[in-house]
Design an enzyme around this catalytic site. Structure first.
Site, short mmCIF file in Angstrom:
data_model
loop_
_atom_site.label_atom_id
_atom_site.label_comp_id
_atom_site.label_asym_id
_atom_site.label_seq_id
_atom_site.Cartn_x
_atom_site.Cartn_y
_atom_site.Cartn_z
N GLU A 43 9.62 45.61 31.07
CA GLU A 43 8.61 45.91 30.05
C GLU A 43 9.02 47.20 29.33
O GLU A 43 9.30 48.21 29.98
CB GLU A 43 7.20 46.08 30.65
CG GLU A 43 6.19 46.24 29.50
CD GLU A 43 4.76 46.56 29.95
OE1 GLU A 43 4.51 46.76 31.14
OE2 GLU A 43 3.90 46.64 29.05
N GLU A 98 9.30 53.69 29.89
CA GLU A 98 8.36 54.43 29.03
C GLU A 98 8.98 55.80 28.76
O GLU A 98 9.59 56.39 29.65
CB GLU A 98 7.01 54.54 29.77
CG GLU A 98 5.97 55.43 29.15
CD GLU A 98 5.61 55.07 27.71
OE1 GLU A 98 5.20 53.93 27.46
OE2 GLU A 98 5.77 55.94 26.84
N ASP A 119 13.99 56.69 26.59
CA ASP A 119 13.77 56.02 25.31
C ASP A 119 14.47 54.66 25.35
O ASP A 119 15.56 54.54 25.93
CB ASP A 119 14.36 56.87 24.18
CG ASP A 119 13.84 56.40 22.84
OD1 ASP A 119 14.24 55.30 22.39
OD2 ASP A 119 13.02 57.11 22.24
N ASP A 176 4.06 50.81 19.04
CA ASP A 176 3.58 51.52 17.86
C ASP A 176 4.07 50.80 16.60
O ASP A 176 5.25 50.50 16.48
CB ASP A 176 4.13 52.95 17.89
CG ASP A 176 3.86 53.61 19.24
OD1 ASP A 176 2.75 54.09 19.44
OD2 ASP A 176 4.76 53.60 20.11
N ASP A 234 -1.54 43.95 18.03
CA ASP A 234 -2.79 43.75 17.29
C ASP A 234 -2.56 44.01 15.80
O ASP A 234 -3.51 43.97 15.03
CB ASP A 234 -3.88 44.70 17.80
CG ASP A 234 -3.49 46.15 17.62
OD1 ASP A 234 -2.38 46.51 18.07
OD2 ASP A 234 -4.25 46.91 17.02
N THR A 236 -2.74 43.99 28.97
CA THR A 236 -2.32 45.39 28.98
C THR A 236 -3.55 46.27 28.77
O THR A 236 -4.63 45.79 28.43
CB THR A 236 -1.29 45.68 27.86
OG1 THR A 236 -1.99 45.94 26.64
CG2 THR A 236 -0.31 44.55 27.67
N TYR A 239 -4.05 48.44 26.33
CA TYR A 239 -4.43 48.38 24.92
C TYR A 239 -5.11 47.06 24.59
O TYR A 239 -6.06 47.00 23.84
CB TYR A 239 -3.21 48.58 24.01
CG TYR A 239 -2.97 50.02 23.66
CD1 TYR A 239 -2.54 50.92 24.63
CD2 TYR A 239 -3.19 50.50 22.38
CE1 TYR A 239 -2.33 52.25 24.33
CE2 TYR A 239 -2.99 51.83 22.06
CZ TYR A 239 -2.55 52.70 23.05
OH TYR A 239 -2.35 54.02 22.74
N GLU A 240 -4.59 46.00 25.19
CA GLU A 240 -5.14 44.67 24.90
C GLU A 240 -6.61 44.59 25.33
O GLU A 240 -7.45 44.07 24.59
CB GLU A 240 -4.31 43.62 25.65
CG GLU A 240 -4.65 42.21 25.30
CD GLU A 240 -3.58 41.26 25.81
OE1 GLU A 240 -2.73 41.67 26.63
OE2 GLU A 240 -3.59 40.11 25.38
C1 SAM Z 1 0.49 51.78 21.92
S1 SAM Z 1 1.20 52.12 23.48
C2 SAM Z 1 1.00 50.60 24.39
C3 SAM Z 1 1.13 50.79 25.88
C4 SAM Z 1 1.08 49.48 26.71
N1 SAM Z 1 2.19 48.62 26.43
C5 SAM Z 1 -0.24 48.75 26.51
O1 SAM Z 1 -0.23 47.69 25.86
O2 SAM Z 1 -1.27 49.23 27.00
C6 SAM Z 1 2.96 52.05 23.09
C7 SAM Z 1 3.82 52.71 24.15
O3 SAM Z 1 5.19 52.48 23.86
C8 SAM Z 1 5.90 53.67 24.13
N2 SAM Z 1 7.13 53.66 23.30
C9 SAM Z 1 7.18 53.55 21.95
N3 SAM Z 1 8.46 53.60 21.53
C10 SAM Z 1 9.23 53.74 22.65
C11 SAM Z 1 10.61 53.86 22.86
N4 SAM Z 1 11.49 53.87 21.85
N5 SAM Z 1 11.07 53.98 24.13
C12 SAM Z 1 10.19 53.99 25.17
N6 SAM Z 1 8.85 53.89 25.03
C13 SAM Z 1 8.38 53.76 23.78
C14 SAM Z 1 4.94 54.79 23.75
O4 SAM Z 1 5.27 56.02 24.36
C15 SAM Z 1 3.60 54.22 24.21
O5 SAM Z 1 3.30 54.58 25.54
#
Ligand code: SAM
Length: 203
Positions: A42, A67, A94, A116, A152, A180, A182-183
């Site tokens: 994931e 993450e 990352d 994002d 979303d 998830t 957020y979901e």
């Molecule tokens: C909006 S949150 C959603 C978290 C989770 N997937 C959920 O649905 O509840 C997006 C997550 O992706 C991580 N993220 C975004 N770009 C990333 C990257 N390039 N590498 C690792 N994590 C990343 C952010 O730090 C954030 O925690």
């Protein structure tokens, strides 16, 4: 959205050191030693609700949850430890560094949940379904593997359909059942959730 700064973050991350990886060679060695039947990844696991549910439901699959934000990841680590899961590993990094952590063709499934949307085109290359990331996914996915994507954002969904198709992925609307963090929040607010599964082109 950045998660709030957590108290005692360093100590809490240290307590999770048995399941947290920050160095690619150490992760690769730990993963190899498991002789996993299948590896599911994931990307952007946030607070980890999806990864914990998926790992608990599939004890014969090794899950890796990546993450880059420590303040979100610490909650995921603590949830995984409470659930006493032996098949869930976490990577603090990352997604740009995926090819350092995984062997070519080493992953059977990639989940991307509510990443994002980076609405401004100026930052389009940061979207986890931008062509640069799709090239990495093609590299680490095994034959018959798949990317499972949920969002979303109607705009991000359309963008992702375009980039995935342009990179030769075949799209279908299958999906996994686990929610998830957020979901859960968006469903409570009545928002539409867009989902797809993308199969990479044959090598
Ligand atoms: C909006 S949150 C959603 C978290 C989770 N997937 C959920 O649905 O509840 C997006 C997550 O992706 C991580 N993220 C975004 N770009 C990333 C990257 N390039 N590498 C690792 N994590 C990343 C952010 O730090 C954030 O925690």
């Amino acid at each position: 959205m950045r998660p709030r700064k957590k108290k005692h973050l360093t100590e809490r991350l240290e307590r999770a050191s048995a399941i947290l990886y920050t160095e690619p060679p150490i992760f690769r060695e730990a993963l190899a030693s498991r002789n996993a039947r299948a590896v599911h990844l994931e990307i952007g696991c946030g607070k980890g609700s999806f990864a914990v549910q998926a790992a608990a439901a599939n004890p014969d699959i090794t899950f890796a949850a990546l993450e880059r934000e420590k303040n979100a990841l610490v909650t995921a680590l603590e949830r995984a430890m409470s659930a006493e899961l032996g098949n869930l590993m976490f990577i603090l990094a990352d997604a740009k560094r995926l090819a350092e952590y995984f062997e070519p063709c080493g992953v059977q499934r990639i989940y991307i949940n509510f990443c994002d949307p980076w609405s401004s085109n100026k930052h389009a290359d940061r979207r986890l379904t931008a062509p640069g990331f799709l090239a990495l996914y093609k590299e680490i996915l095994a034959a018959g593997g798949a990317v499972l994507f949920k969002t979303d954002s109607a705009e991000l969904f359309e963008y992702s359909r375009r980039t995935l198709s342009a990179e030769g992925f075949r799209l279908s609307d299958e999906f996994a059942p686990w929610l998830t963090d957020y979901e859960t929040k968006w469903l409570t607010l009545g928002r539409t959730i867009y989902k797809l599964t993308a199969y990479p082109p044959d090598a």
